[in-house]
Design a protein around this motif. Sequence first.
Motif, short mmCIF file in Angstrom:
data_model
loop_
_atom_site.label_atom_id
_atom_site.label_comp_id
_atom_site.label_asym_id
_atom_site.label_seq_id
_atom_site.Cartn_x
_atom_site.Cartn_y
_atom_site.Cartn_z
N ALA A 79 -7.88 -9.56 2.61
CA ALA A 79 -8.09 -8.32 1.88
C ALA A 79 -7.74 -7.14 2.78
O ALA A 79 -8.01 -7.16 3.98
N SER A 80 -7.13 -6.12 2.19
CA SER A 80 -6.78 -4.92 2.94
C SER A 80 -7.05 -3.70 2.08
O SER A 80 -7.01 -3.77 0.84
N ALA A 81 -7.32 -2.57 2.72
CA ALA A 81 -7.62 -1.34 1.99
C ALA A 81 -7.31 -0.15 2.88
O ALA A 81 -7.16 -0.29 4.10
N GLY A 82 -7.22 1.03 2.25
CA GLY A 82 -6.89 2.20 3.04
C GLY A 82 -6.92 3.48 2.26
O GLY A 82 -7.75 3.69 1.37
N ASP A 83 -5.94 4.33 2.57
CA ASP A 83 -5.93 5.71 2.11
C ASP A 83 -5.61 5.85 0.63
O ASP A 83 -5.86 6.90 0.04
N ASP A 84 -5.02 4.82 0.02
CA ASP A 84 -4.64 4.92 -1.39
C ASP A 84 -5.77 4.55 -2.35
O ASP A 84 -5.58 4.56 -3.57
N GLY A 85 -6.95 4.21 -1.82
CA GLY A 85 -8.11 3.91 -2.66
C GLY A 85 -8.09 2.56 -3.34
O GLY A 85 -8.94 2.28 -4.17
N THR A 86 -7.14 1.70 -2.99
CA THR A 86 -7.05 0.37 -3.60
C THR A 86 -7.35 -0.73 -2.59
O THR A 86 -7.12 -0.56 -1.40
N ILE A 87 -7.86 -1.84 -3.10
CA ILE A 87 -8.04 -3.05 -2.29
C ILE A 87 -7.00 -4.06 -2.76
O ILE A 87 -6.90 -4.34 -3.96
N LYS A 88 -6.25 -4.58 -1.84
CA LYS A 88 -5.24 -5.58 -2.18
C LYS A 88 -5.63 -6.92 -1.56
O LYS A 88 -6.04 -6.98 -0.40
N ILE A 89 -5.49 -7.97 -2.36
CA ILE A 89 -5.80 -9.32 -1.92
C ILE A 89 -4.47 -10.05 -1.76
O ILE A 89 -3.64 -10.08 -2.67
N TRP A 90 -4.27 -10.67 -0.59
CA TRP A 90 -3.02 -11.36 -0.27
C TRP A 90 -3.29 -12.86 -0.13
O TRP A 90 -4.26 -13.27 0.49
N ASP A 91 -2.42 -13.66 -0.72
CA ASP A 91 -2.52 -15.12 -0.63
C ASP A 91 -1.78 -15.57 0.63
O ASP A 91 -0.56 -15.42 0.73
N LEU A 92 -2.53 -16.12 1.59
CA LEU A 92 -1.93 -16.52 2.86
C LEU A 92 -1.07 -17.78 2.72
O LEU A 92 -0.18 -18.01 3.54
N HIS A 129 0.83 -1.19 0.00
CA HIS A 129 0.00 0.00 0.00
C HIS A 129 0.87 1.25 0.00
O HIS A 129 1.90 1.30 0.68
N ALA A 130 0.45 2.25 -0.75
CA ALA A 130 1.22 3.49 -0.86
C ALA A 130 0.99 4.42 0.32
O ALA A 130 1.84 5.26 0.62
N LYS A 131 -0.15 4.25 1.01
CA LYS A 131 -0.47 5.12 2.14
C LYS A 131 -0.98 4.29 3.30
O LYS A 131 -0.73 3.10 3.37
N ARG A 132 -1.69 4.93 4.20
CA ARG A 132 -2.19 4.26 5.40
C ARG A 132 -3.13 3.10 5.06
O ARG A 132 -3.92 3.21 4.14
N VAL A 133 -3.03 2.03 5.84
CA VAL A 133 -3.94 0.90 5.69
C VAL A 133 -4.93 0.96 6.86
O VAL A 133 -4.52 0.90 8.03
N LEU A 134 -6.21 1.05 6.55
CA LEU A 134 -7.22 1.30 7.57
C LEU A 134 -8.05 0.08 7.94
O LEU A 134 -8.70 0.08 8.99
N CYS A 135 -8.06 -0.95 7.11
CA CYS A 135 -8.90 -2.10 7.42
C CYS A 135 -8.37 -3.34 6.72
O CYS A 135 -7.69 -3.26 5.70
N SER A 136 -8.66 -4.48 7.31
CA SER A 136 -8.30 -5.77 6.72
C SER A 136 -9.37 -6.78 7.09
O SER A 136 -10.01 -6.68 8.14
N GLU A 137 -9.57 -7.77 6.22
CA GLU A 137 -10.63 -8.75 6.41
C GLU A 137 -10.21 -10.09 5.82
O GLU A 137 -9.79 -10.15 4.65
N PHE A 138 -10.29 -11.15 6.63
CA PHE A 138 -10.00 -12.49 6.14
C PHE A 138 -11.19 -13.02 5.34
O PHE A 138 -12.34 -12.83 5.73
N SER A 139 -10.87 -13.70 4.25
CA SER A 139 -11.92 -14.33 3.46
C SER A 139 -12.49 -15.53 4.23
O SER A 139 -11.75 -16.23 4.92
N PRO A 140 -13.80 -15.79 4.11
CA PRO A 140 -14.37 -16.96 4.78
C PRO A 140 -13.74 -18.28 4.36
O PRO A 140 -13.78 -19.24 5.12
N ASN A 141 -13.15 -18.35 3.15
CA ASN A 141 -12.49 -19.59 2.74
C ASN A 141 -11.17 -19.82 3.46
O ASN A 141 -10.58 -20.90 3.38
N GLY A 142 -10.66 -18.78 4.14
CA GLY A 142 -9.47 -18.91 4.96
C GLY A 142 -8.16 -18.82 4.21
O GLY A 142 -7.09 -18.90 4.83
N PHE A 143 -8.19 -18.63 2.90
CA PHE A 143 -6.97 -18.65 2.10
C PHE A 143 -6.48 -17.26 1.72
O PHE A 143 -5.35 -17.12 1.26
N GLN A 144 -7.31 -16.25 1.86
CA GLN A 144 -6.95 -14.92 1.40
C GLN A 144 -7.25 -13.87 2.46
O GLN A 144 -8.08 -14.07 3.36
#
Length: 530
Positions: free
Chosen positions: A433-446, A416-431
Amino acid sequence: MSALNSNQHAGNASTATAVEVMDLTADSVLERQKHEALLIELEAKKRAVTVDVPTLPNQVRDGLRRLGLPVRLFGENLANVRLRLQMELAKIEVLKEKGLEWTAGVQASAFTGKSVAPGQEVEEQVTKYTRASQELVDARDEIAKFSMQRARNRLMKEQHRRVGSRKRARLLDRTGSSSSTMIPGDNLEKSVSDVERLDTECIKLFKSVGNMTLEGSQYGGPRPLSAICTSETMIATAGWDGAVKLWDGSSPQLDLLGSKSVGHEDRITGIAMQSSSAADQSQQNMIATASIDLTGKLWKVVEKENSMIDEDDDPEDQKYAIKEVAHLQGHQARLCSVAFHPMGKYVGTTSFDHTWRLWDMESGGKQLLLQDGHWKETYGIGFHSDGSLVSTTDFGGVVHVWDLRTGKSVCHFLGHAKRVLCSEFSPNGFQLASAGDDGTIKIWDLRKRKHFANLPAHSNLISQIRYDREEGEFLSSCSFDGTVKLWSTRDWKMLSSLRGHEGKVMGVGVLGGSSGIVTCGYDKTLKLWK
């Protein structure tokens, strides 16, 4: 013999009894030292991510002073200073393993190259841990047992679906029909039918989500609503006026079910409602709030007709009373977010004091864990559906993932280029998601511990993201650009864009059964979308 002797003197021949070793030139010695320094630099970079480094600025400065290094170099920010300390500590470890001395300096070549004498004492680098309380040890044991069973059930369910998906694909390739060669009562038939049922329900859900419109709107209070959460059809909101309110999400009128007009002394920044499926019967309808008054609180929602509670500020015509059951005190700065652990026994909070904390609900809100590790203000928090992991975010653009069973940091994600304000685990448990001040949602593979997908979702700050809690088929996001957007988690395409708030959208929630979306905004209203 005379010819042999002359060749030996000339250096063109040698014998077993006379070997001449020539010293390296000064340039050769310098090049070899540069090569060794480069190898040490590369090894130190690999090891730096595993080195424990303090996060508070004053502790970082003290660490540099103890090593005899400059506290700050020209052009460095706080993050660069911490990374420099981390690199120096990694170099010390590498040089110690090679039996070399370390000399204070910034470059990788700052070592003497002298071996340590056999009798010389070398200061041992010891990783120090804080001894956990017995309550925390017991909590970790309970979480481990709980998460193992949940993970087993989740993985068996996923395996069942994948077997059915592969079988259906093979049948379609052979016959063009997924049921023409199925044996009734076969396990494979059940797997294939479950996959087809899931796909059919997903198509219906996406169609419903794509056709969502504003169903109802309600005035929430005299000041902006800052947070919202759901449990089945019940909605809980909190605002800058410090009030906590409950609403009926089953009707477009959004009837007020209960309220606590003076929940906190200052603005409430986070709210969470315990899912009834995660709690025991005795602990249903629990609410947690976080405020900038440096405290968090736990509330119990009680039906008035079944309770003898008399709350002075609760109107008599409301169905529920909100009673305070615990006061969470300990953070040294304003609180930001709050979340319930899936077990229903613990709650986590984040704060501007660079820490996140875990509290025991059954002991009246006793603090079990104080965890640092963020070098800037900690903001978002979310628990894995298994209960084994927790993610926290900060204003430095870092997403940390922690293992609650061991207390260790599993990994951290940068991107993320700026502040990260929230994160949420996927119900499937594998991913994640995070988002914040840069207006993007990033999905991370756990599983691979790396970036998976990037969604340029909004033109302004993203204040909240929420997964569909049933199967995680869609992800909802809200932003200060005034919109709420819904995304398919199968291909990460946008399903719908909802606009209705006048200004910033502060929070979003998903009703039970994915029957609707609720939002709250800076315009002091909450809205229902179906």
